[in-house]
Every structure is written in structure tokens, then in C-alpha cells.
Design a protein around this motif. Sequence first.
Motif, PDB file in Angstrom:
ATOM      1  N   SER A  84       0.817  -1.218   0.000  1.00 23.20           N
ATOM      2  CA  SER A  84       0.000   0.000   0.000  1.00 23.20           C
ATOM      3  C   SER A  84       0.851   1.270   0.000  1.00 23.20           C
ATOM      4  O   SER A  84       0.310   2.359  -0.099  1.00 23.20           O
ATOM      5  N   MET A  85       2.163   1.108   0.139  1.00 17.83           N
ATOM      6  CA  MET A  85       3.040   2.284   0.217  1.00 17.83           C
ATOM      7  C   MET A  85       3.870   2.439  -1.042  1.00 17.83           C
ATOM      8  O   MET A  85       4.149   1.466  -1.732  1.00 17.83           O
ATOM      9  N   THR A  86       4.313   3.661  -1.287  1.00 13.55           N
ATOM     10  CA  THR A  86       5.230   3.904  -2.398  1.00 13.55           C
ATOM     11  C   THR A  86       6.632   3.450  -1.984  1.00 13.55           C
ATOM     12  O   THR A  86       6.867   3.144  -0.799  1.00 13.55           O
ATOM     13  N   ARG A 141      14.307  13.235   5.776  1.00 12.82           N
ATOM     14  CA  ARG A 141      13.918  11.849   5.444  1.00 12.82           C
ATOM     15  C   ARG A 141      14.008  11.613   3.939  1.00 12.82           C
ATOM     16  O   ARG A 141      14.547  10.598   3.486  1.00 12.82           O
ATOM     17  N   ALA A 142      13.482  12.560   3.187  1.00 18.58           N
ATOM     18  CA  ALA A 142      13.498  12.418   1.724  1.00 18.58           C
ATOM     19  C   ALA A 142      14.939  12.320   1.217  1.00 18.58           C
ATOM     20  O   ALA A 142      15.241  11.533   0.305  1.00 18.58           O
ATOM     21  N   LYS A 143      15.827  13.091   1.840  1.00 15.58           N
ATOM     22  CA  LYS A 143      17.244  13.072   1.436  1.00 15.58           C
ATOM     23  C   LYS A 143      17.867  11.699   1.739  1.00 15.58           C
ATOM     24  O   LYS A 143      18.567  11.122   0.904  1.00 15.58           O
ATOM     25  N   ARG A 144      17.573  11.184   2.942  1.00 19.02           N
ATOM     26  CA  ARG A 144      18.123   9.883   3.335  1.00 19.02           C
ATOM     27  C   ARG A 144      17.573   8.758   2.433  1.00 19.02           C
ATOM     28  O   ARG A 144      18.309   7.866   2.029  1.00 19.02           O
ATOM     29  N   VAL A 145      16.260   8.856   2.127  1.00 14.81           N
ATOM     30  CA  VAL A 145      15.656   7.850   1.238  1.00 14.81           C
ATOM     31  C   VAL A 145      16.342   7.904  -0.130  1.00 14.81           C
ATOM     32  O   VAL A 145      16.702   6.867  -0.699  1.00 14.81           O
ATOM     33  N   ALA A 146      16.555   9.112  -0.633  1.00 14.56           N
ATOM     34  CA  ALA A 146      17.210   9.263  -1.939  1.00 14.56           C
ATOM     35  C   ALA A 146      18.631   8.680  -1.894  1.00 14.56           C
ATOM     36  O   ALA A 146      19.064   8.002  -2.830  1.00 14.56           O
ATOM     37  N   ASN A 153      17.561   5.528  -7.559  1.00 10.40           N
ATOM     38  CA  ASN A 153      17.049   6.874  -7.276  1.00 10.40           C
ATOM     39  C   ASN A 153      16.118   7.300  -8.412  1.00 10.40           C
ATOM     40  O   ASN A 153      16.360   7.003  -9.575  1.00 10.40           O
ATOM     41  N   GLY A 154      15.035   7.950  -8.055  1.00 12.46           N
ATOM     42  CA  GLY A 154      14.052   8.360  -9.065  1.00 12.46           C
ATOM     43  C   GLY A 154      12.821   7.480  -9.060  1.00 12.46           C
ATOM     44  O   GLY A 154      11.836   7.765  -9.737  1.00 12.46           O
ATOM     45  N   THR A 155      12.866   6.403  -8.276  1.00  7.89           N
ATOM     46  CA  THR A 155      11.697   5.494  -8.253  1.00  7.89           C
ATOM     47  C   THR A 155      10.807   5.770  -7.036  1.00  7.89           C
ATOM     48  O   THR A 155       9.892   4.994  -6.757  1.00  7.89           O
ATOM     49  N   GLY A 201      13.896  -7.857  -9.476  1.00  2.86           N
ATOM     50  CA  GLY A 201      15.208  -7.346  -9.065  1.00  2.86           C
ATOM     51  C   GLY A 201      15.098  -5.985  -8.403  1.00  2.86           C
ATOM     52  O   GLY A 201      15.782  -5.701  -7.405  1.00  2.86           O
ATOM     53  N   MET A 202      14.215  -5.143  -8.951  1.00  5.91           N
ATOM     54  CA  MET A 202      14.025  -3.794  -8.366  1.00  5.91           C
ATOM     55  C   MET A 202      13.429  -3.900  -6.962  1.00  5.91           C
ATOM     56  O   MET A 202      13.817  -3.167  -6.051  1.00  5.91           O
ATOM     57  N   LYS A 203      12.500  -4.840  -6.802  1.00  9.05           N
ATOM     58  CA  LYS A 203      11.889  -5.023  -5.467  1.00  9.05           C
ATOM     59  C   LYS A 203      12.961  -5.381  -4.443  1.00  9.05           C
ATOM     60  O   LYS A 203      12.969  -4.874  -3.322  1.00  9.05           O
ATOM     61  N   LYS A 204      13.867  -6.295  -4.855  1.00 13.86           N
ATOM     62  CA  LYS A 204      14.936  -6.699  -3.916  1.00 13.86           C
ATOM     63  C   LYS A 204      15.807  -5.498  -3.581  1.00 13.86           C
ATOM     64  O   LYS A 204      16.241  -5.331  -2.443  1.00 13.86           O
ATOM     65  N   ARG A 205      16.070  -4.663  -4.569  1.00 15.55           N
ATOM     66  CA  ARG A 205      16.916  -3.483  -4.330  1.00 15.55           C
ATOM     67  C   ARG A 205      16.217  -2.498  -3.395  1.00 15.55           C
ATOM     68  O   ARG A 205      16.849  -1.925  -2.505  1.00 15.55           O
ATOM     69  N   VAL A 206      14.919  -2.317  -3.592  1.00 18.98           N
ATOM     70  CA  VAL A 206      14.179  -1.412  -2.697  1.00 18.98           C
ATOM     71  C   VAL A 206      14.166  -2.003  -1.285  1.00 18.98           C
ATOM     72  O   VAL A 206      14.361  -1.286  -0.295  1.00 18.98           O
ATOM     73  N   GLY A 207      13.973  -3.333  -1.214  1.00 23.80           N
ATOM     74  CA  GLY A 207      14.013  -4.006   0.085  1.00 23.80           C
ATOM     75  C   GLY A 207      15.347  -3.786   0.775  1.00 23.80           C
ATOM     76  O   GLY A 207      15.424  -3.578   1.990  1.00 23.80           O
TER      77      GLY A 207
END
Lengths: 250, 231
Positions: free
Chosen positions: A92-94, A114-119, A128-130, A141-147
Motif C-alpha cells: 500500500s506504500m510507495t 527523510r526524503a534526502k536519506r531515502v534518496a 534513485n528516481g523510483t 530485481g528492483m523489489k529486492k533493491r528497494v528491500g
Amino acid sequence: MIEVSNLHKDFGLKQVLRGVDLKINTGESLTIIGQSGCGKSVLLKHLVGLLEPDKGTVFVDGEAITGAPRKQVYQIRKKFGVLFQSAALFDSMTVEENVGLGLFEHTAMTPGERAKRVADCLEMVSLNGTQKLKPAELSGGMKKRVGLARAIALNPQYILYDEPTTGLDPITADSINDLIIHLNEELHVTTIVVTHDMVSAFKISDRIVMLHLGTVIFSGTPSETKSTSVEMVRRFIEGEAEDKSVVTHY
Amino acid sequence: MGRVIRESGAVVSRRHLFFRECVRLGIDSLPLVLIVGAFTGAVSGWQGHYQLEGYLPFDLIGPATFKAIVLELGPVLTALIIAGRVSASIAAELGSMKVTEQIDALESMAISSTRYLAVPRIAAMTFMMPILVAQANFVALMGAAFVLTMILNLTSTQFWGLIPNFFYIYDVFSGLLKAFFFGLSSSMIGCYIGFRTTGGAEGVGAATITAFVWSCLAILILDFLLAMMLF
């Protein structure tokens, strides 16, 4: 340092862990290998206190996480970042909310910080950019990277990876391996990986341990693993079934 | 239950989650609740007319319908419909999170799943249920008035005339108190079953059905127990 002492865990009649003893040194990159269903993921969940053992103890930096009060367990868990097998992103989250959730809950950062740390975290995993995408819009693969970005957001001391390359094509899997090595070196964390992908195990590990029938049957460096005479390890590396007749039967 | 109570402070500290759930579980249920209310009232009026015809004066139909709606039909039927929509959806949502390790992920980040997922949903449903029931009661009364005055040709005075004489605030309060407990029980059942889901998609399906069935049973049993205590 993490110390696992005489860990036992049963699920109903199935004995999964039967006295696991294991020391994981600070800064080490350790890979736990073993057949499917041998209890690798169960062991990993015990390290972070997601499962309570029937017997035995897990010490994290000298503190027992097993049997500790919930408040203390949560304090210890803050030392960990975990990448789950399916990435376990919150649907449910971005991406930004997924990576920033720990920061929102545990730090006093402003939304801008927070936004800076997330980036920064997403930059480390080359995504970055997603930030505004939802997990459903990402590839495996992208999911694993976000994880992974989520796992490192709070600067953990220990990063646990549960089957990080499972279900990925060889090239994406290799990029995840590179990322694990890169994060291990850059963040100076202790890395614990559960996998049955031997290419990955040989590439990322300082030490490989094998779990079989609920106990640790082997521990050694990648080169020691390659040249071991322990039959079960050798067969596991070479991908040999125990009983060849099983294969011909089918 | 104990953990939910201990961690109930999250309603204040994480009020954005509470308000989000109020909208999602409560306000989004409003169209359904209003439709249920309107038809409940309409049927009550029609049945009341049928039962009183030839036995009692129609002047009593207003108070009888009012009491039936406020004390029983409004709270129970609304709660049963909400149990279907909300309790089942909570169980499905949390169950799906459980089997995809999202709850483990939350816990591994040192975020209490009870505090983050269960408390806002339970608090929101407990808070919203009496509001939904109050609105359902109002629409039901209007539905009954419409059927009796527009279709069955009673006068407005016949319907509304004696209601003030039989209006006790305690009746309204009792109905809303029931709604409070129905909201609490059905959301707790949804959360409890959701957190205990195992076995992939099949497990999620089973959890959804179980949550609905147990919520309905809890509502009916609680209705009886509260009726004994309140009246």
C-alpha cells in the motif's frame, strides 16, 4: 558479534533446528547454505527475534534476544536490516514510504531530511528516481533493491539476506551479489546471507556454513568449501542427488 | 487483547493511521450502511403495518418501528453488514501481509505490528460503528416513514405523532453502546484471524471467511448478552 547456542525449533512434529551452534564475527560476511527446508530461514528469523526457539539462545553483542522483553527485543532489532526472500515491500506504500518508514518511526528527522536519506539509500542501490512508484510497478530485481534500501536506511550493524538471488535471472542475481559486497565494504556491516545459490555464496562470503538435518555440519572459507571432503557439502556444491535411483525412477 | 490495550496509546501518537482507517473502514462504508438502513426501515414499516392492521391503532406504528430500529435492527443489521465488509477485509489484508512476510518485515524494523496495524483499525472501527449505526437509524426511520406515508397512505401525524411520547434517550444510547461493542469485537476478530493466517492464498481466503463467520456470531451473541444487561 552474534552467538547462537544450542538452538532447537520444532514445528509440530517436524524438528527443524536440532542444536545449532554458530558464532558470527563482527564485520564478517557469512553465508548459510543448505537444502530447501533445512531451516536456514528459520535460523535467520531467530537471529532477529522473529521466532522464539524451543531451546537455546541467540546473543547479539552479548545481549540475549531470545526470551527478552518485547521492548528490549525492539531495541536489539534496531541493529538489524533484513532483506526478505520476497522483498516483503508494503503494497500500500510507495517506494519512498517503504524506505522511509523506519526513519519516520525511529528518528526525529524532518520530512526533508527523510526524503534526502531515502534518496541516498535508493542511490546506493541504483534506484534513485523510483520514489513515487508502488511495489506492483517494480520488477523482481528492483523489489529486492528497494528491500535492501529499506534494510540499510537506519544504518544497521547487521544485514540479513534471505535468499537474495532466488527467482532472479543470472545477470540481475550477479548485480545483487555485487551490491551485497559493495554495501558490506562501504557500510562496514556484518552480512549474513541465507542461500542455496553457490555462485552467490562463493562470490560474497568470507565464510560459508552448511546446515543439514537441523545442525551445522560444516564451516569454512569459500576455498575450503570448494575443496572439502565432507560428502554432503561436496554433493550440495556439485548438485548431486543422494540417491540416483530417485532420478531414474521419474 | 492485552497487547492491543497496552499499545492503545498509538491512537494518539499515530493518529494519522487512525484517521486513515476511520475513512477507509468507516466513511467508505457509509453508502452501503445507508442503503441497508433505508431498506431496513422500509421493511420494518411494511411489516409493522401488516402486523398491526386490524388489531391495534396505526398511531402505534411509529413508536413500534422507532423502537425496533433504534434498539435492534439498526445496530445489528448494520454491524452484520459491516462485519462482512470490514472484518473480512481486515483479515484478508493482514492475512495477505502475513503470508508475504510484510508483518515480519515490519517487526524486523522494530515496529510493533500490533501498534501499527491492529490498534488503528480496532480504534477506528470501534469509534466509527456507533456513528454509522446512528446514520443507519436515521435513514431507516425515514425509510419507514416513506413507506407508511407514501405507499400505505398513513398520515404523517399517525406515524410521527406518538414517537415523542415513547422516546427515551436511554434506548438510543443502548443501541449505540451495542454498536460500540459490535465494532470492537468484529475488528478484533478480523485482526486476530489476519495475524494468525498461514498457507498462502488459500489461507487468506479461509481467514476471510472465518473472520466473517466469527464476527457475525460474536455480534449475535453479544447482542443477546447486552440485551440481558441493558434491558
